[in-house]
Design a protein around this motif. Structure first.
Motif, PDB file in Angstrom:
ATOM      1  N   ALA A  46       0.826  -1.210   0.000  1.00  0.00           N
ATOM      2  CA  ALA A  46       0.000   0.000   0.000  1.00  0.00           C
ATOM      3  C   ALA A  46       0.860   1.259   0.000  1.00  0.00           C
ATOM      4  N   VAL A  47       1.926   1.276   0.802  1.00  0.00           N
ATOM      5  CA  VAL A  47       2.782   2.462   0.882  1.00  0.00           C
ATOM      6  C   VAL A  47       3.509   2.680  -0.445  1.00  0.00           C
ATOM      7  N   ALA A  48       4.056   1.600  -1.018  1.00  0.00           N
ATOM      8  CA  ALA A  48       4.767   1.735  -2.288  1.00  0.00           C
ATOM      9  C   ALA A  48       3.819   2.105  -3.422  1.00  0.00           C
ATOM     10  N   HIS A  49       2.624   1.516  -3.416  1.00  0.00           N
ATOM     11  CA  HIS A  49       1.661   1.827  -4.472  1.00  0.00           C
ATOM     12  C   HIS A  49       1.218   3.281  -4.391  1.00  0.00           C
ATOM     13  N   ALA A  50       1.000   3.782  -3.176  1.00  0.00           N
ATOM     14  CA  ALA A  50       0.631   5.186  -3.014  1.00  0.00           C
ATOM     15  C   ALA A  50       1.746   6.092  -3.531  1.00  0.00           C
ATOM     16  N   ALA A  51       3.002   5.708  -3.286  1.00  0.00           N
ATOM     17  CA  ALA A  51       4.127   6.495  -3.804  1.00  0.00           C
ATOM     18  C   ALA A  51       4.145   6.471  -5.324  1.00  0.00           C
ATOM     19  N   LEU A  56      10.263   1.697 -17.128  1.00  0.00           N
ATOM     20  CA  LEU A  56      10.576   1.382 -15.740  1.00  0.00           C
ATOM     21  C   LEU A  56       9.600   0.345 -15.208  1.00  0.00           C
ATOM     22  N   LEU A  57      10.063  -0.399 -14.222  1.00  0.00           N
ATOM     23  CA  LEU A  57       9.228  -1.318 -13.452  1.00  0.00           C
ATOM     24  C   LEU A  57       9.224  -0.835 -12.008  1.00  0.00           C
ATOM     25  N   LEU A  58       8.035  -0.722 -11.416  1.00  0.00           N
ATOM     26  CA  LEU A  58       7.884  -0.247 -10.047  1.00  0.00           C
ATOM     27  C   LEU A  58       7.356  -1.375  -9.171  1.00  0.00           C
ATOM     28  N   THR A  59       8.003  -1.598  -8.022  1.00  0.00           N
ATOM     29  CA  THR A  59       7.555  -2.593  -7.053  1.00  0.00           C
ATOM     30  C   THR A  59       7.833  -2.064  -5.642  1.00  0.00           C
ATOM     31  N   PRO A  60       7.231  -2.652  -4.608  1.00  0.00           N
ATOM     32  CA  PRO A  60       7.757  -2.387  -3.272  1.00  0.00           C
ATOM     33  C   PRO A  60       9.214  -2.863  -3.208  1.00  0.00           C
ATOM     34  N   THR A  61      10.021  -2.231  -2.389  1.00  0.00           N
ATOM     35  CA  THR A  61      11.396  -2.705  -2.252  1.00  0.00           C
ATOM     36  C   THR A  61      11.456  -3.981  -1.433  1.00  0.00           C
ATOM     37  N   THR A  62      10.665  -4.054  -0.397  1.00  0.00           N
ATOM     38  CA  THR A  62      10.693  -5.215   0.495  1.00  0.00           C
ATOM     39  C   THR A  62       9.294  -5.777   0.663  1.00  0.00           C
ATOM     40  N   PRO A  63       9.179  -7.081   0.979  1.00  0.00           N
ATOM     41  CA  PRO A  63       7.871  -7.685   1.176  1.00  0.00           C
ATOM     42  C   PRO A  63       7.310  -7.452   2.573  1.00  0.00           C
ATOM     43  N   CYS A  64       8.125  -6.883   3.449  1.00  0.00           N
ATOM     44  CA  CYS A  64       7.729  -6.711   4.840  1.00  0.00           C
ATOM     45  C   CYS A  64       8.409  -5.461   5.388  1.00  0.00           C
ATOM     46  N   PRO A  85      12.621   6.451  -1.103  1.00  0.00           N
ATOM     47  CA  PRO A  85      11.692   6.489   0.029  1.00  0.00           C
ATOM     48  C   PRO A  85      10.244   6.594  -0.448  1.00  0.00           C
ATOM     49  N   ALA A  86       9.404   5.726   0.093  1.00  0.00           N
ATOM     50  CA  ALA A  86       7.999   5.700  -0.308  1.00  0.00           C
ATOM     51  C   ALA A  86       7.083   6.293   0.746  1.00  0.00           C
ATOM     52  N   GLY A  87       7.498   6.251   1.997  1.00  0.00           N
ATOM     53  CA  GLY A  87       6.633   6.691   3.083  1.00  0.00           C
ATOM     54  C   GLY A  87       6.946   5.882   4.324  1.00  0.00           C
ATOM     55  N   PHE A  88       6.018   5.875   5.265  1.00  0.00           N
ATOM     56  CA  PHE A  88       6.249   5.229   6.547  1.00  0.00           C
ATOM     57  C   PHE A  88       5.160   4.207   6.827  1.00  0.00           C
ATOM     58  N   GLY A  89       5.569   3.133   7.498  1.00  0.00           N
ATOM     59  CA  GLY A  89       4.617   2.149   7.949  1.00  0.00           C
ATOM     60  C   GLY A  89       4.016   2.537   9.286  1.00  0.00           C
ATOM     61  N   SER A  90       3.093   1.731   9.765  1.00  0.00           N
ATOM     62  CA  SER A  90       2.431   2.009  11.032  1.00  0.00           C
ATOM     63  C   SER A  90       3.375   1.916  12.217  1.00  0.00           C
ATOM     64  N   ASP A  91       4.544   1.285  12.026  1.00  0.00           N
ATOM     65  CA  ASP A  91       5.534   1.191  13.102  1.00  0.00           C
ATOM     66  C   ASP A  91       6.435   2.414  13.177  1.00  0.00           C
ATOM     67  N   GLY A  92       6.245   3.386  12.278  1.00  0.00           N
ATOM     68  CA  GLY A  92       7.062   4.586  12.280  1.00  0.00           C
ATOM     69  C   GLY A  92       8.345   4.476  11.490  1.00  0.00           C
ATOM     70  N   CYS A  93       8.582   3.325  10.856  1.00  0.00           N
ATOM     71  CA  CYS A  93       9.816   3.125  10.079  1.00  0.00           C
ATOM     72  C   CYS A  93       9.542   3.323   8.589  1.00  0.00           C
ATOM     73  N   PRO A  94      10.566   3.750   7.838  1.00  0.00           N
ATOM     74  CA  PRO A  94      10.380   3.974   6.401  1.00  0.00           C
ATOM     75  C   PRO A  94      10.170   2.681   5.629  1.00  0.00           C
ATOM     76  N   GLY A 140      10.174   1.441   1.179  1.00  0.00           N
ATOM     77  CA  GLY A 140      10.724   1.901  -0.086  1.00  0.00           C
ATOM     78  C   GLY A 140       9.914   1.488  -1.303  1.00  0.00           C
ATOM     79  N   LEU A 141      10.109   2.247  -2.365  1.00  0.00           N
ATOM     80  CA  LEU A 141       9.605   1.920  -3.695  1.00  0.00           C
ATOM     81  C   LEU A 141      10.811   1.571  -4.559  1.00  0.00           C
ATOM     82  N   GLN A 142      10.798   0.383  -5.154  1.00  0.00           N
ATOM     83  CA  GLN A 142      11.898  -0.050  -6.020  1.00  0.00           C
ATOM     84  C   GLN A 142      11.584   0.323  -7.470  1.00  0.00           C
ATOM     85  N   VAL A 143      12.563   0.942  -8.126  1.00  0.00           N
ATOM     86  CA  VAL A 143      12.430   1.357  -9.518  1.00  0.00           C
ATOM     87  C   VAL A 143      13.505   0.619 -10.311  1.00  0.00           C
ATOM     88  N   VAL A 144      13.089  -0.191 -11.264  1.00  0.00           N
ATOM     89  CA  VAL A 144      13.992  -1.026 -12.049  1.00  0.00           C
ATOM     90  C   VAL A 144      14.015  -0.514 -13.479  1.00  0.00           C
TER      91      VAL A 144
END
Length: 438
Positions: free
Chosen positions: A270-275, A364-372, A403-412, A414-418
């Protein structure tokens, strides 16, 4: 647009204050213009390390005397009329062996201040860092990992200790800590720059706070490299576009939440998609394929597309083969294990065909950087934090985590751009207007 949080910076001692968040290109311009000395800039960075590293544990070694000596040499070179593109920029190198590959940066005027923390013995999946004072912590939450294996590099940049740190990316080792620490992390095309990794899976990279600094790093490490560093390790690699004219915006981008195989948590998607949608709304990209997340496929979609977006076209989404078996086979298999190597070749060939087809219709290909999200220091359990990154170590494509934004835990997060192989300039042209003075 990158998070601005970290220890404050003291006066440089020459009459000009050097802000801890100042970017590499700005520091270099000040040193070249004589507004500040390289010795003072480097001394300022060393003071920040001394003040913060017992809590961050970002460094394994700090080279105070050598750094100050080299900074004085930079001042002498500037006084003699040399125009050094990165004059006096303090930077950190990944691990104790980092200086071996830092020659181009030193030639450009950078000053290495220390070796950053990397995983210690017995730390699987390279998601921890071990510094001289202990376990490396995420600067946003000390109970979370910064990611790895470029753990200390990401922390040092995110906390404003240095503006630039080198990294190495064998499965996501630059991009994952960049995402979890809220900085930019660039992995280059495999085989384009020298690497000690015999498997061909690892590629050099950099962690910075703005894309202009990533471009400065790229320019420094590629000067004189043309014709001397082959790309034979990556089949089908093309670099013809490197000197081509900048592509007009918006760039064509494909969004994929999971690359067709990964088990991805809803929040990073959700955070990466919003970015990605913010990028589309800004006019930077046109999303040609806007797929639903893995948990809500089949849901109805709003066909009224805002500026920069387009409804998802008909056709199959991107579905890569899970690269885990291939990556592990190439990393561990010896020449007398033909079955494992045959499996790796099959997976690599299948994914290469699918990615080649994608990049024939998209820039370009856009994905979340991490699955968690960033996990605790006890580790990710059975989870592969590399799930969305190591496909591009196998295929060789350059990739940038932003940087894509922040999760509910307060940590950043990412959005991966390939980009297509050899497309570092395309990534930098895309990112620089968005992350130039973050």
């Amino acid at each position: 647009m990158t998070p601005e949080r970290g220890p404050g910076g003291p006066s440089a001692g020459s009459g000009e204050t050097v802000d801890h968040g100042t970017h590499a290109h700005s520091l270099a311009a000040a040193v070249r213009a004589g507004r500040v000395r390289a010795v003072d800039v480097v001394a300022d960075a060393l003071e920040r390390i001394a003040r913060t590293d017992r809590s961050l544990c970002a460094f394994r070694e700090v080279w105070e005397e050598d750094a100050l000596r080299r900074a004085a040499e930079v001042d002498a070179r500037v006084a003699a009329g040399e125009r050094l593109p990165l004059a006096g920029v303090p930077f950190a190198v990944k691990g104790r062996h980092g200086p071996r590959s830092a020659g181009p940066l030193v030639a450009a005027g950078c000053v290495a201040v220390g070796a950053t923390a990397v995983p210690g013995p017995g730390t699987p999946w390279q998601t921890w860092g071990l510094g001289r004072y202990g376990r490396t912590v995420n600067p946003w939450r000390a109970d979370r990992t910064p990611g790895g294996s470029s753990a200390g590099a990401a922390v040092a940049v995110a906390a404003g200790v240095v503006p630039l740190a080198t990294g190495g990316d064998g499965a996501g080792s630059v991009r994952i800590p960049a995402a979890w620490c809220g900085v930019l992390g660039l992995k280059t095309t495999n085989g384009r720059l020298p690497s000690a990794d015999r498997t061909g899976l690892a590629a050099p990279g950099v962690l910075v706070r703005c894309a202009t600094d990533a471009r400065a790093w790229w320019t420094a490490v590629t000067v004189g490299a043309a014709g001397t560093t082959g790309m034979a390790g990556v089949a089908g690699t093309e670099v013809a576009g490197e000197g081509a004219a900048v592509k007009p915006r918006p760039l064509r981008a494909v969004w994929s939440p999971d690359l067709g195989f990964a088990d991805v948590d809803p929040e990073p998607v959700a955070v990466a998609h919003a970015a990605a949608l913010r990028l589309a709304d800004s006019g930077a990209v046109r999303i040609d394929q806007d797929l639903p997340g893995p948990r809500d496929r089949g849901a109805s979609r709003d066909r009224r597309a805002p500026r920069g977006r387009r409804p998802a076209p008909e056709g199959a989404p991107l579905r890569l083969e899970d690269p885990a078996d291939a990556w592990l086979a190439l990393r561990t298999a010896s020449g007398d294990d033909p079955l494992a190597l045959a499996l790796a070749r099959r997976i690599r060939a299948a994914n290469d065909r699918r990615l080649d087809a994608l990049f024939r219709r998209a820039d370009l290909l856009l994905t979340p950087t991490t699955p968690c999200a960033a996990h605790g220091h006890e580790g990710p359990g059975e989870r592969y934090s590399t799930a969305l990154t190591w496909s591009f170590n196998l295929s060789g494509h350059p990739a940038l985590s932003i940087p894509a934004g922040f999760g509910s835990d307060g940590c950043p997060l990412g959005l991966q751009v390939v980009a297509p192989r050899g497309g570092e300039r395309l990534l930098l042209d895309f990112a620089e207007p968005l992350y130039s003075d973050a």
